[in-house]
Design a protein around this motif. Structure first.
Motif, PDB file in Angstrom:
ATOM      1  N   ALA A  61       3.824 -89.842  -0.161  1.00 20.12           N
ATOM      2  CA  ALA A  61       2.756 -89.845   0.834  1.00 20.12           C
ATOM      3  C   ALA A  61       3.058 -90.882   1.914  1.00 20.12           C
ATOM      4  N   ALA A  62       2.527 -90.638   3.091  1.00 16.37           N
ATOM      5  CA  ALA A  62       2.717 -91.588   4.196  1.00 16.37           C
ATOM      6  C   ALA A  62       2.098 -92.932   3.818  1.00 16.37           C
ATOM      7  N   PRO A  63       2.703 -94.037   4.256  1.00 18.85           N
ATOM      8  CA  PRO A  63       2.139 -95.357   3.969  1.00 18.85           C
ATOM      9  C   PRO A  63       0.691 -95.468   4.450  1.00 18.85           C
ATOM     10  N   ARG A  64      -0.094 -96.240   3.693  1.00 19.31           N
ATOM     11  CA  ARG A  64      -1.489 -96.502   4.046  1.00 19.31           C
ATOM     12  C   ARG A  64      -1.657 -97.986   4.343  1.00 19.31           C
ATOM     13  N   LEU A  65      -2.587 -98.271   5.238  1.00 18.68           N
ATOM     14  CA  LEU A  65      -2.929 -99.641   5.592  1.00 18.68           C
ATOM     15  C   LEU A  65      -4.417 -99.815   5.366  1.00 18.68           C
ATOM     16  N   VAL A  66      -4.785-100.813   4.575  1.00 17.89           N
ATOM     17  CA  VAL A  66      -6.193-101.104   4.325  1.00 17.89           C
ATOM     18  C   VAL A  66      -6.523-102.411   5.033  1.00 17.89           C
ATOM     19  N   LEU A  67      -7.537-102.353   5.899  1.00 20.21           N
ATOM     20  CA  LEU A  67      -8.043-103.548   6.573  1.00 20.21           C
ATOM     21  C   LEU A  67      -9.435-103.821   6.024  1.00 20.21           C
ATOM     22  N   ALA A  68      -9.579-104.899   5.257  1.00 17.41           N
ATOM     23  CA  ALA A  68     -10.862-105.244   4.646  1.00 17.41           C
ATOM     24  C   ALA A  68     -11.712-106.030   5.649  1.00 17.41           C
ATOM     25  N   PRO A  69     -13.037-105.929   5.555  1.00 17.54           N
ATOM     26  CA  PRO A  69     -13.914-106.623   6.512  1.00 17.54           C
ATOM     27  C   PRO A  69     -13.704-108.138   6.562  1.00 17.54           C
ATOM     28  N   ALA A  70     -13.263-108.741   5.462  1.00 10.75           N
ATOM     29  CA  ALA A  70     -13.091-110.202   5.434  1.00 10.75           C
ATOM     30  C   ALA A  70     -11.776-110.665   6.044  1.00 10.75           C
ATOM     31  N   GLY A  71     -10.936-109.716   6.529  1.00  5.59           N
ATOM     32  CA  GLY A  71      -9.699-110.116   7.193  1.00  5.59           C
ATOM     33  C   GLY A  71      -8.441-109.933   6.380  1.00  5.59           C
ATOM     34  N   GLU A  72      -8.538-109.347   5.192  1.00  8.91           N
ATOM     35  CA  GLU A  72      -7.334-109.074   4.405  1.00  8.91           C
ATOM     36  C   GLU A  72      -6.737-107.748   4.846  1.00  8.91           C
ATOM     37  N   ALA A  73      -5.407-107.671   4.764  1.00 12.61           N
ATOM     38  CA  ALA A  73      -4.680-106.446   5.091  1.00 12.61           C
ATOM     39  C   ALA A  73      -3.761-106.122   3.920  1.00 12.61           C
ATOM     40  N   GLN A  74      -3.632-104.829   3.615  1.00 10.22           N
ATOM     41  CA  GLN A  74      -2.734-104.423   2.544  1.00 10.22           C
ATOM     42  C   GLN A  74      -2.040-103.131   2.950  1.00 10.22           C
ATOM     43  N   LEU A  75      -0.723-103.144   2.870  1.00  9.60           N
ATOM     44  CA  LEU A  75       0.106-101.976   3.134  1.00  9.60           C
ATOM     45  C   LEU A  75       0.509-101.396   1.784  1.00  9.60           C
ATOM     46  N   ILE A  76       0.302-100.083   1.590  1.00 10.94           N
ATOM     47  CA  ILE A  76       0.588 -99.423   0.321  1.00 10.94           C
ATOM     48  C   ILE A  76       1.502 -98.232   0.616  1.00 10.94           C
ATOM     49  N   PHE A  77       2.626 -98.151  -0.091  1.00 10.71           N
ATOM     50  CA  PHE A  77       3.566 -97.060   0.158  1.00 10.71           C
ATOM     51  C   PHE A  77       4.446 -96.847  -1.057  1.00 10.71           C
ATOM     52  N   GLU A  78       5.082 -95.673  -1.096  1.00 16.72           N
ATOM     53  CA  GLU A  78       6.048 -95.376  -2.140  1.00 16.72           C
ATOM     54  C   GLU A  78       7.417 -95.735  -1.606  1.00 16.72           C
ATOM     55  N   ASP A  79       8.117 -96.601  -2.314  1.00 12.66           N
ATOM     56  CA  ASP A  79       9.457 -97.002  -1.897  1.00 12.66           C
ATOM     57  C   ASP A  79      10.391 -95.818  -2.082  1.00 12.66           C
ATOM     58  N   PRO A  80      10.981 -95.309  -0.986  1.00 14.98           N
ATOM     59  CA  PRO A  80      11.846 -94.132  -1.101  1.00 14.98           C
ATOM     60  C   PRO A  80      13.053 -94.354  -2.011  1.00 14.98           C
ATOM     61  N   ALA A  81      13.546 -95.564  -2.089  1.00 14.47           N
ATOM     62  CA  ALA A  81      14.738 -95.826  -2.897  1.00 14.47           C
ATOM     63  C   ALA A  81      14.427 -95.835  -4.386  1.00 14.47           C
ATOM     64  N   THR A  82      13.264 -96.388  -4.780  1.00 13.13           N
ATOM     65  CA  THR A  82      12.952 -96.534  -6.201  1.00 13.13           C
ATOM     66  C   THR A  82      11.875 -95.577  -6.684  1.00 13.13           C
ATOM     67  N   GLY A  83      11.073 -95.032  -5.768  1.00 13.01           N
ATOM     68  CA  GLY A  83       9.957 -94.173  -6.161  1.00 13.01           C
ATOM     69  C   GLY A  83       8.737 -94.949  -6.619  1.00 13.01           C
ATOM     70  N   LEU A  84       8.821 -96.280  -6.612  1.00 17.83           N
ATOM     71  CA  LEU A  84       7.701 -97.104  -7.057  1.00 17.83           C
ATOM     72  C   LEU A  84       6.671 -97.296  -5.949  1.00 17.83           C
ATOM     73  N   ILE A  85       5.407 -97.397  -6.347  1.00 18.30           N
ATOM     74  CA  ILE A  85       4.351 -97.728  -5.398  1.00 18.30           C
ATOM     75  C   ILE A  85       4.465 -99.219  -5.100  1.00 18.30           C
ATOM     76  N   THR A  86       4.527 -99.552  -3.837  1.00 24.76           N
ATOM     77  CA  THR A  86       4.741-100.931  -3.401  1.00 24.76           C
ATOM     78  C   THR A  86       3.600-101.357  -2.499  1.00 24.76           C
ATOM     79  N   THR A  87       3.231-102.628  -2.585  1.00 30.10           N
ATOM     80  CA  THR A  87       2.196-103.157  -1.701  1.00 30.10           C
ATOM     81  C   THR A  87       2.704-104.411  -0.997  1.00 30.10           C
ATOM     82  N   SER A  88       2.161-104.633   0.149  1.00 27.36           N
ATOM     83  CA  SER A  88       2.436-105.843   0.912  1.00 27.36           C
ATOM     84  C   SER A  88       1.083-106.324   1.423  1.00 27.36           C
ATOM     85  N   THR A  89       0.726-107.555   1.093  1.00 27.67           N
ATOM     86  CA  THR A  89      -0.588-108.053   1.493  1.00 27.67           C
ATOM     87  C   THR A  89      -0.459-109.118   2.569  1.00 27.67           C
ATOM     88  N   GLY A  90      -1.500-109.234   3.352  1.00 28.21           N
ATOM     89  CA  GLY A  90      -1.521-110.230   4.416  1.00 28.21           C
ATOM     90  C   GLY A  90      -2.922-110.396   4.960  1.00 28.21           C
TER      91      GLY A  90
END
Length: 169
Positions: A61-90
Motif C-alpha cells: 500500500a502507498a505510504p501513509r502519514l498521520v498528523l496528530a493534533p498535538a503535533g506528532e507525525a508518523q510515516l507508515i509504509f511497507e519496506d519494499p526490500a524486506t516487506g516489513l511494515i516500517t514507521t518513522s516518527t517525528g
C-alpha cells in the motif's frame, strides 16, 4: 482624541489576533491533523535522467502519514526490500501557512526518499515540490530504479522531488 484612541485599540487588537494565529489563511494543527495517503512521489535527478514515478515502484500500500493534533507525525509504509511494515516518527508545526515536518532521529523515512525536514504546503492535500533537502540515498534509489545502475550518480543523489499526501476522508 477619543476616536484616535479607539482606532489605536482596534489596530492593536488586529495585530494581536494575527500574532496569536487569528489569520484564517494559516492552517493550525487541528486544520491539518488526520491521516494522509501518499498520492505522488516523483524524483528527477537534476534533469540528467528522465523523472520517475517512484510511487508505482513502492510495493504494498502507498505510504501513509498521520498528523496528530498535538503535533506528532508518523510515516507508515511497507519496506519494499524486506516487506516489513516500517514507521518513522517525528513532529510537525504549521508556521506561515505550511506544514513543517521533522522526522528527528532514525532514518526510516529515507526508504521512501523523504528527507529529515520537509516543508509541505496545503491542508487537504499537502505537497512538497523542490530540491530534495538531503538528496536521495543512491543505493535505495537504485533498488527502486534498477535501470539507473550504470549511471554515474552521486551519493546522496541531488534532484527535484515532488511528494503529495492526500487526506483520507
Amino acid at each position: 482624541m477619543r476616536k484616535l484612541l479607539m482606532g489605536l485599540m482596534v489596530m492593536s487588537l488586529g495585530v494581536t489576533m494575527t500574532a496569536c494565529g487569528g489569520d484564517p489563511s494559516t492552517p493550525s494543527r487541528p486544520d491539518v491533523a488526520g491521516t494522509y495517503q501518499m498520492t505522488q512521489l516523483v524524483f528527477d535527478p537534476q534533469g540528467v535522467l528522465p523523472e520517475v514515478n517512484i510511487l508505482e515502484r513502492v510495493s504494498g500500500a502507498a505510504p501513509r502519514l498521520v498528523l496528530a493534533p498535538a503535533g506528532e507525525a508518523q510515516l507508515i509504509f511497507e519496506d519494499p526490500a524486506t516487506g516489513l511494515i516500517t514507521t518513522s516518527t517525528g513532529r510537525y508545526t504549521t508556521p506561515e501557512g505550511a506544514v513543517r515536518i521533522d522526522f528527528g532521529d532514525g532514518d526510516a523515512y529515507r526508504t521512501v526518499l523523504l528527507s529529515r525536514r520537509m516543508v509541505f504546503t496545503g491542508s487537504t492535500s499537502i505537497t512538497f515540490e523542490g530540491s530534495a533537502p538531503d538528496g536521495v540515498s543512491r543505493p535505495r534509489l537504485l533498488q527502486l530504479v534498477p535501470e539507473w545502475a550504470d549511471e554515474q550518480l552521486l551519493d546522496p543523489v541531488p534532484g527535484q522531488l515532488t511528494v503529495t499526501f492526500t487526506r483520507n476522508p
